[in-house]
Design an enzyme around this catalytic site. Structure first.
Site, PDB file in Angstrom:
ATOM      1  N   CYS A   2      18.874 -28.422   7.953  1.00  8.38           N
ATOM      2  CA  CYS A   2      19.015 -28.005   9.350  1.00  8.38           C
ATOM      3  C   CYS A   2      20.200 -28.747   9.933  1.00  8.38           C
ATOM      4  O   CYS A   2      20.731 -29.670   9.307  1.00  8.38           O
ATOM      5  CB  CYS A   2      17.787 -28.391  10.159  1.00  8.38           C
ATOM      6  SG  CYS A   2      16.263 -27.710   9.522  1.00  8.38           S
ATOM      7  N   ARG A  27      24.335 -24.660   8.359  1.00  9.33           N
ATOM      8  CA  ARG A  27      23.256 -25.464   7.792  1.00  9.33           C
ATOM      9  C   ARG A  27      21.878 -24.801   7.939  1.00  9.33           C
ATOM     10  O   ARG A  27      20.882 -25.306   7.416  1.00  9.33           O
ATOM     11  CB  ARG A  27      23.206 -26.840   8.476  1.00  9.33           C
ATOM     12  CG  ARG A  27      24.484 -27.623   8.340  1.00  9.33           C
ATOM     13  CD  ARG A  27      24.384 -28.940   9.062  1.00  9.33           C
ATOM     14  NE  ARG A  27      23.396 -29.797   8.443  1.00  9.33           N
ATOM     15  CZ  ARG A  27      23.635 -30.599   7.411  1.00  9.33           C
ATOM     16  NH1 ARG A  27      24.835 -30.634   6.874  1.00  9.33           N
ATOM     17  NH2 ARG A  27      22.686 -31.353   6.915  1.00  9.33           N
ATOM     18  N   TRP A  74      16.693 -24.439   9.391  1.00 11.18           N
ATOM     19  CA  TRP A  74      16.507 -23.810   8.081  1.00 11.18           C
ATOM     20  C   TRP A  74      15.083 -24.179   7.692  1.00 11.18           C
ATOM     21  O   TRP A  74      14.801 -25.312   7.285  1.00 11.18           O
ATOM     22  CB  TRP A  74      17.523 -24.367   7.080  1.00 11.18           C
ATOM     23  CG  TRP A  74      17.334 -23.812   5.711  1.00 11.18           C
ATOM     24  CD1 TRP A  74      16.687 -24.394   4.660  1.00 11.18           C
ATOM     25  CD2 TRP A  74      17.793 -22.552   5.238  1.00 11.18           C
ATOM     26  NE1 TRP A  74      16.723 -23.567   3.576  1.00 11.18           N
ATOM     27  CE2 TRP A  74      17.381 -22.436   3.894  1.00 11.18           C
ATOM     28  CE3 TRP A  74      18.495 -21.500   5.828  1.00 11.18           C
ATOM     29  CZ2 TRP A  74      17.671 -21.309   3.121  1.00 11.18           C
ATOM     30  CZ3 TRP A  74      18.786 -20.389   5.058  1.00 11.18           C
ATOM     31  CH2 TRP A  74      18.384 -20.300   3.729  1.00 11.18           C
ATOM     32  N   ASN A 100      16.178 -33.064  10.669  1.00 12.65           N
ATOM     33  CA  ASN A 100      16.636 -32.406   9.438  1.00 12.65           C
ATOM     34  C   ASN A 100      16.032 -33.199   8.300  1.00 12.65           C
ATOM     35  O   ASN A 100      16.133 -34.424   8.283  1.00 12.65           O
ATOM     36  CB  ASN A 100      18.171 -32.450   9.373  1.00 12.65           C
ATOM     37  CG  ASN A 100      18.697 -32.042   7.999  1.00 12.65           C
ATOM     38  OD1 ASN A 100      18.128 -31.176   7.359  1.00 12.65           O
ATOM     39  ND2 ASN A 100      19.781 -32.661   7.579  1.00 12.65           N
ATOM     40  N   GLY A 101      15.417 -32.496   7.342  1.00 17.34           N
ATOM     41  CA  GLY A 101      14.813 -33.192   6.209  1.00 17.34           C
ATOM     42  C   GLY A 101      13.399 -32.710   5.985  1.00 17.34           C
ATOM     43  O   GLY A 101      12.978 -31.687   6.541  1.00 17.34           O
ATOM     44  N   GLU A 492      25.152 -16.146 -17.137  1.00 16.15           N
ATOM     45  CA  GLU A 492      25.425 -16.596 -15.766  1.00 16.15           C
ATOM     46  C   GLU A 492      26.901 -16.991 -15.614  1.00 16.15           C
ATOM     47  O   GLU A 492      27.536 -16.667 -14.608  1.00 16.15           O
ATOM     48  CB  GLU A 492      24.489 -17.770 -15.417  1.00 16.15           C
ATOM     49  CG  GLU A 492      24.709 -18.415 -14.061  1.00 16.15           C
ATOM     50  CD  GLU A 492      24.556 -17.484 -12.876  1.00 16.15           C
ATOM     51  OE1 GLU A 492      24.100 -16.344 -13.040  1.00 16.15           O
ATOM     52  OE2 GLU A 492      24.920 -17.896 -11.761  1.00 16.15           O
ATOM     53  N   LYS A 496      29.507 -15.189 -13.034  1.00 18.88           N
ATOM     54  CA  LYS A 496      30.282 -15.924 -12.027  1.00 18.88           C
ATOM     55  C   LYS A 496      31.754 -15.526 -12.122  1.00 18.88           C
ATOM     56  O   LYS A 496      32.414 -15.297 -11.120  1.00 18.88           O
ATOM     57  CB  LYS A 496      30.158 -17.449 -12.200  1.00 18.88           C
ATOM     58  CG  LYS A 496      28.852 -18.067 -11.836  1.00 18.88           C
ATOM     59  CD  LYS A 496      28.548 -18.119 -10.351  1.00 18.88           C
ATOM     60  CE  LYS A 496      27.843 -16.890  -9.868  1.00 18.88           C
ATOM     61  NZ  LYS A 496      26.421 -16.815  -9.979  1.00 18.88           N
ATOM     62  N   GLU A 499      32.311 -11.929 -10.840  1.00 22.22           N
ATOM     63  CA  GLU A 499      32.110 -11.786  -9.395  1.00 22.22           C
ATOM     64  C   GLU A 499      33.296 -12.272  -8.577  1.00 22.22           C
ATOM     65  O   GLU A 499      33.697 -11.613  -7.631  1.00 22.22           O
ATOM     66  CB  GLU A 499      30.895 -12.618  -8.945  1.00 22.22           C
ATOM     67  CG  GLU A 499      29.568 -12.028  -9.254  1.00 22.22           C
ATOM     68  CD  GLU A 499      28.439 -12.825  -8.594  1.00 22.22           C
ATOM     69  OE1 GLU A 499      28.240 -13.981  -8.977  1.00 22.22           O
ATOM     70  OE2 GLU A 499      27.780 -12.285  -7.703  1.00 22.22           O
ATOM     71  N   HIS A 515      26.953  -8.365 -34.286  1.00 24.38           N
ATOM     72  CA  HIS A 515      26.405  -7.014 -34.220  1.00 24.38           C
ATOM     73  C   HIS A 515      27.206  -6.118 -33.289  1.00 24.38           C
ATOM     74  O   HIS A 515      26.661  -5.145 -32.754  1.00 24.38           O
ATOM     75  CB  HIS A 515      24.932  -7.080 -33.802  1.00 24.38           C
ATOM     76  CG  HIS A 515      24.109  -7.880 -34.749  1.00 24.38           C
ATOM     77  ND1 HIS A 515      23.597  -7.347 -35.916  1.00 24.38           N
ATOM     78  CD2 HIS A 515      23.763  -9.188 -34.754  1.00 24.38           C
ATOM     79  CE1 HIS A 515      22.948  -8.295 -36.578  1.00 24.38           C
ATOM     80  NE2 HIS A 515      23.049  -9.426 -35.887  1.00 24.38           N
ATOM     81  N   LYS A 614      25.919 -10.855   0.056  1.00 24.75           N
ATOM     82  CA  LYS A 614      25.074 -12.011  -0.276  1.00 24.75           C
ATOM     83  C   LYS A 614      23.644 -11.573  -0.554  1.00 24.75           C
ATOM     84  O   LYS A 614      22.996 -12.070  -1.454  1.00 24.75           O
ATOM     85  CB  LYS A 614      25.115 -13.017   0.883  1.00 24.75           C
ATOM     86  CG  LYS A 614      24.361 -14.295   0.608  1.00 24.75           C
ATOM     87  CD  LYS A 614      25.047 -15.138  -0.450  1.00 24.75           C
ATOM     88  CE  LYS A 614      24.189 -16.256  -0.986  1.00 24.75           C
ATOM     89  NZ  LYS A 614      24.598 -16.700  -2.311  1.00 24.75           N
TER      90      LYS A 614
HETATM   91  C1  AGP Z   1      24.821 -14.077  -7.684  1.00 23.57           C
HETATM   92  O1  AGP Z   1      26.026 -14.742  -7.802  1.00 23.57           O
HETATM   93  C2  AGP Z   1      24.915 -12.737  -7.132  1.00 23.57           C
HETATM   94  N1  AGP Z   1      25.605 -12.677  -5.912  1.00 23.57           N
HETATM   95  C3  AGP Z   1      23.743 -11.822  -7.316  1.00 23.57           C
HETATM   96  O2  AGP Z   1      23.644 -11.525  -8.659  1.00 23.57           O
HETATM   97  C4  AGP Z   1      22.360 -12.300  -6.807  1.00 23.57           C
HETATM   98  O3  AGP Z   1      21.887 -13.312  -7.635  1.00 23.57           O
HETATM   99  C5  AGP Z   1      21.394 -11.114  -6.800  1.00 23.57           C
HETATM  100  O4  AGP Z   1      21.860 -10.147  -5.906  1.00 23.57           O
HETATM  101  C6  AGP Z   1      19.990 -11.506  -6.464  1.00 23.57           C
HETATM  102  O5  AGP Z   1      19.907 -12.032  -5.187  1.00 23.57           O
HETATM  103  P1  AGP Z   1      18.626 -12.792  -4.714  1.00 23.57           P
HETATM  104  O6  AGP Z   1      18.493 -14.007  -5.555  1.00 23.57           O
HETATM  105  O7  AGP Z   1      18.849 -13.106  -3.283  1.00 23.57           O
HETATM  106  O8  AGP Z   1      17.459 -11.891  -4.923  1.00 23.57           O
END
Ligand code: AGP
Length: 619
Positions: A2, A27, A74, A100-101, A492, A496, A499, A515, A614
């Protein structure tokens, strides 16, 4: 996480608080509030949602006064609601607190206070702080001189009782010239002005008023009046503090000096580990405390299987979780892409635990998959970061990751929080069912307690990663390889890179290379291979050799001291050696950094990559 803020001085406090909170909104932003004190008494405004809601409330119903507290929340304890929004007031109406905490022992303290007829209004841990101070103070009506002394004594007593983390701003309604700040494990700064002083979680909140800032240390307390600030150390001894001159511009300051939120969030991961573990490990007893899992021991014992549903990065985390649970508990697990699960008529055995993993708690497909499971009569568990999100409201139980708001669209610290939460889930199920022997649980708890230090250590690879990013940033295809727990990490790492740098990348189980993907390998296709020490180490070394012999440059992620891998790979990024089951949390760090620095080098918009959102709340 927060944001807290305090002002004491000659100016009207409200606008200063609201402007500062805007700078702290990164935050947390599920609710906010301000309390302003004047000769006419205390006035409070609180609103659910973004700060704009509070602003419009204040426009319609302004507050006057020359000192006050502000908070942007938060949620960690108690859903985002007006009653849970800060500032909180004790039951005598005199003590006002922003926090906050996490107060780890708030439940025990609350029960004690309830027995003494102290009344509570909210579900928050913070209200306990206000009530504890009020309880110790008892006499809120004594004359101003002794009141100040008694108030400060009560604050100190209350802080002694509290376990957990805090940055606090505290005022007493009968002491209009006094503002108290205290911190333990949460940031808190004091801004020094002319005839005015400030308390804040972070520099940006006060940067337009002063650049002279004192960073409080662990256990410090500060007593602010308009013309003076007194500092005390963790043993209550007065200390002199030298202010630091801040030279950052306001935007830089919001990112704590980092160029992007993503980089800041990568660097926050050690703190995320600590916060997500906070109050949940009991090393002595060898138990994991997750009272939030509302399953009876009998129900836990009878779970025939676990089905994970998730998307993107969260799906990768779930995959690691399934490997852990199958290995240590022998409970069958399946991990499903939520959008597939919801449309493919899945069959689940009665009693299967369905775990929805989601940073936002709002991803449409994950939510729909979880709802489908509920319709089938199955118990659901959410692993989410955003408190009060739809998944946390609808799941039967939740494990919250305490990562704080993740601003960068590419998930980094939230992934770390999910991995930690899944680890906790495995240990919890293992201890309740008796699948794991006590000594093994204790050993794993010990390792987990050390994790944040290893994470801090792993980030030291940054300089090496920058050099590698520089060398490879113009490549157009990458192949990431990993095995066992690190196969999801390979995926992952590739995600990254895709993206944020728009480079095509694939994450593959290294054993699958032969394969198909091997046909793609030539000198233009760099391979990123996760080669940490484990029972599959030699296998991955062979995969590295196979790729090298076809002309590929191999970037290996390996454990410090591993000389063999250096002979085989073109570049090596070294990270600390950790127990195999914690290696995903360590190996993902260089991959996050690699994606980040390649994207920066290519001039990409790292925090807001094209076409992405997001939170994906539509299918
Ligand atoms: C992660 O870098 C992505 N932006 C995306 O794959 C994300 O993880 C996915 O949309 C799931 O989101 P969530 O964890 O909020 O459900």
């Amino acid at each position: 996480m927060c944001g807290i803020l305090g002002y004491i001085g000659e100016k009207q406090a409200t606008q200063i608080l609201v402007d500062g909170l805007r700078r702290l909104e990164y935050r947390g932003y599920d609710s906010s509030g301000v309390a302003v004190l004047s000769r006419n008494g205390l006035q409070i405004r609180r609103a659910v949602g973004k700060l704009a809601k509070l602003e419009s409330l204040i426009t319609h119903s302004p507050l006057q006064g020359h000192m006050g507290l502000g908070h942007t929340r938060w949620a960690t304890h108690g859903a985002p609601s007006e009653v849970n929004a800060h500032p909180h007031i004790d039951s005598t109406g005199c003590i006002v607190v922003v926090h906050n905490g996490i107060i780890e022992n708030y439940q025990i303290l609350k029960e004690k206070l309830l027995k003494r007829r102290v009344q509570f209004k909210s579900d928050t841990d913070t209200e306990v702080v206000a009530n504890l101070i009020g309880y110790y103070l008892k006499d809120g009506k004594s004359d101003p001189k002794s009141l100040k002394k008694n108030f400060l004594t009560a604050v100190k007593k209350a802080l002694k009782d509290i376990r957990g983390t805090y940055a606090l701003g505290i005022i007493h309604t009968k002491l209009p010239g006094l503002l108290v700040g205290a911190r333990r494990d949460c940031p808190l700064i004091v801004g020094l002005g002319e005839g005015e002083n400030f308390l804040a979680s972070d520099v940006p909140a006060i940067l337009s008023h002063t650049r002279d800032v004192v960073f409080l240390q662990e256990g410090d307390m500060a007593i602010l009046s308009p013309n003076k600030v007194e500092f005390f150390d963790d043993r209550g001894r007065p200390v002199a503090k030298k202010p630091t001159k801040i030279t950052w511009d306001p935007i830089q300051a919001e990112k704590a000096g980092y160029t992007h939120f993503m980089l800041k969030e990568i660097h926050e991961q050690s703190r995320v580990v600590e916060d997500t573990l906070l109050g949940r490990l009991n090393g002595k007893k060898g138990t994991v405390d997750l009272p939030e899992i509302r399953l009876t021991p009998k129900e836990v014992a009878q779970i025939p299987g676990v089905r994970f549903v998730a998307c993107g990065t969260s799906w990768h985390a779930a995959l690691v979780g399934s490997y852990l649970i199958e290995k240590y508990l022998k409970i069958p697990c399946q991990v499903e892409i939520a959008s597939e699960f919801r449309y493919r008529s899945p069959v689940l055995a009665p009693g299967t635990l369905v775990v929805a993993v989601s940073q936002s708690g709002e991803t449409a497909d994950t939510l729909a998959a979880m709802r489908l499971a509920k319709k089938m009569g199955l118990k659901t568990l959410g692993i989410a970061n955003v408190v009060g999100s739809t998944i946390t409201r609808e799941a039967d139980s939740n494990i919250l990751t305490h990562c704080g708001p993740e601003i960068g669209v590419a998930s980094t610290k939230a992934f770390m929080g999910q991995l930690v939460a899944l680890h906790l889930l495995m240990l919890y199920l293992g201890s309740v069912r008796g699948d794991l022997p006590k000594p093994k649980i204790k050993e794993m708890i010990r390792s987990l307690s050390h994790l944040s230090t290893w994470v801090t250590d792993a980030i030291k690879c940054e300089k090496e990663v920058i050099k590698i990013a520089e060398a490879y940033c113009r490549r157009t295809n990458f192949l990431y390889l990993g095995r066992n727990y690190n196969y999801p990490i390979a995926m992952e790492g590739a995600l990254k890179l895709k993206e944020i740098s728009y480079i095509h990348a694939e994450g593959y189980p290294a054993g699958e290379m032969k394969h198909g993907p091997i046909a793609l390998i030539d000198e233009n296709m760099p391979i990123v291979a996760i080669a940490s020490k484990s029972h599959v180490y030699e296998k991955i070394l062979s995969n590295i050799e196979e790729a090298r012999s076809r002309g590929a440059n191999v970037i290996a992620v390996a454990n410090r001291g591993d000389k063999l891998v250096k002979q085989k790979a073109s570049d090596v990024i070294y990270v600390p050696m950790v127990p195999d089951e914690l290696s995903p949390m360590i190996n993902v760090i260089p991959l996050q950094l690699l994606a980040y620095y390649i994207a920066v080098r290519r001039g990409c918009d790292v925090d807001q990559p094209r076409n992405l959102a997001k939170s994906v709340t539509v299918e």
